[in-house]
Design a protein around this motif. Structure first.
Motif, mmCIF file in Angstrom:
data_model
loop_
_atom_site.group_PDB
_atom_site.id
_atom_site.type_symbol
_atom_site.label_atom_id
_atom_site.label_comp_id
_atom_site.label_asym_id
_atom_site.label_seq_id
_atom_site.Cartn_x
_atom_site.Cartn_y
_atom_site.Cartn_z
ATOM 1 N N LYS A 66 13.412 20.131 52.440
ATOM 2 C CA LYS A 66 12.127 20.384 52.921
ATOM 3 C C LYS A 66 11.924 22.069 53.364
ATOM 4 C CE LYS A 66 14.194 19.944 57.631
ATOM 5 N NZ LYS A 66 13.902 19.445 59.052
ATOM 6 N N SER A 94 8.395 21.521 62.225
ATOM 7 C CA SER A 94 7.384 20.544 61.610
ATOM 8 C C SER A 94 7.121 21.287 60.248
ATOM 9 C CB SER A 94 6.384 20.155 62.474
ATOM 10 O OG SER A 94 5.113 19.380 61.795
ATOM 11 N N GLU A 95 7.430 20.591 59.060
ATOM 12 C CA GLU A 95 7.331 21.174 57.884
ATOM 13 C C GLU A 95 5.539 20.957 57.760
ATOM 14 O OE1 GLU A 95 8.734 20.654 53.290
ATOM 15 O OE2 GLU A 95 8.203 18.781 54.355
ATOM 16 N N HIS A 96 5.087 19.756 58.206
ATOM 17 C CA HIS A 96 3.673 19.841 57.966
ATOM 18 C C HIS A 96 2.978 20.921 58.703
ATOM 19 C CE1 HIS A 96 -0.436 17.901 58.906
ATOM 20 N NE2 HIS A 96 -0.177 17.277 57.794
ATOM 21 N N ARG A 132 5.944 19.791 48.096
ATOM 22 C CA ARG A 132 6.021 19.440 49.704
ATOM 23 C C ARG A 132 4.758 19.085 50.404
ATOM 24 N NH1 ARG A 132 9.969 16.657 50.741
ATOM 25 N NH2 ARG A 132 9.514 16.906 52.880
ATOM 26 N N ASN A 136 3.567 15.846 52.024
ATOM 27 C CA ASN A 136 2.779 15.798 53.567
ATOM 28 C C ASN A 136 1.546 15.449 53.535
ATOM 29 O OD1 ASN A 136 4.850 17.081 55.634
ATOM 30 N ND2 ASN A 136 5.408 18.107 53.776
ATOM 31 N N GLN A 137 0.924 15.091 52.386
ATOM 32 C CA GLN A 137 -0.432 14.784 52.238
ATOM 33 C C GLN A 137 -1.406 15.748 52.535
ATOM 34 O OE1 GLN A 137 -0.866 10.785 54.451
ATOM 35 N NE2 GLN A 137 0.197 9.757 52.877
#
Length: 241
Positions: A66, A94-96, A132, A136-137
């Protein structure tokens, strides 16, 4: 002074990555099996500890890692028409949220003109970011989307590829190029192999952010040198909080 006609759209980046979870045992059974399959391919006949190998290497692969930090830098001219450089490190647990923060930085720019520049970016930073985001969409922004584009339409620069001049024999590190061009080295008290440890065991994202910023600064300086230009003096480099 030589000018860069596109400097307002030129964005220098670097990413730092970590394993998706701290310990191999924290993966579910399916991902443990998939990692062992991957590790077997990477190690060949050599013996290895899959637990240690996961902690040391998983962050390199977007399927098992990530992004924990993205540093972004841009050149600009001051009132004396001298180059300045502004750099900012984005971090988040939070990667998102981190990826959305990166995209938000350029929401008011003409995204069709944004040109990314990273060292070894074509092999690592750009594909890792794109993978990524999809995991994460998050829809890919125009400056990362490659589908349907002709090679000359892809706005990705890579200082390592620029230095190769078509030669594919070896990897040239950013540290080596800064030495060749007599640029202050980006290397501080940690390097890429330390990031997972500093992130999980020391829990020091600020230290990682500083390291990431230094790589972006060095990449910009190398880029300027390869364009036959003077580097930005230290007093004209600003790290934005």
């Amino acid at each position: 002074m030589q000018q860069l006609t596109n400097h307002k759209h030129l964005v220098f980046i670097d990413i730092e990555t970590a394993s998706a979870v701290e310990n191999f045992g924290d993966l579910d059974d399916k991902f443990q099996a998939l990692w062992i399959k991957k590790a077997n391919l990477l190690n060949g006949e050599a013996e290895y500890d899959p637990i240690e190998f996961y902690f040391d290497r998983a962050g390199i692969y977007a399927e098992f890692g990530k992004i924990i930090c993205i540093s972004v830098g841009m050149l600009y001219l001051d009132e004396k028409k001298e180059w300045n450089f502004r750099v900012k490190a984005l971090t988040s647990e939070s990667e998102h949220d981190l990826l959305l923060s990166f995209i938000k930085l350029f929401q008011n720019h003409d995204q069709s003109k944004i040109q990314l520049c990273a060292h070894n970016g074509k092999e690592f930073d750009y594909p890792y970011l794109s993978r990524r985001m999809l995991i994460n969409q998050i829809p890919l922004p125009p400056y990362l989307e490659l589908s349907g584009k002709k090679p000359w339409e892809i706005q990705h620069l890579d200082t390592m590829q620029m230095w190769k001049f078509g030669d594919w024999k070896s990897f040239t590190s950013l540290d080596l190029l800064t030495s060749v061009f007599d640029i202050p080295s980006p290397k501080g008290d940690i390097n890429g192999s330390d990031v997972n440890r500093v992130y999980y065991q020391e829990k020091d994202l600020n230290r990682i952010a500083h390291y990431c910023n230094q790589d972006v600064i060095a990449t910009a300086q190398v880029f300027l040198k390869m364009k036959g230009m003077e580097i930005v003096s230290a007093d004209k480099i600003t790290a934005v909080e």
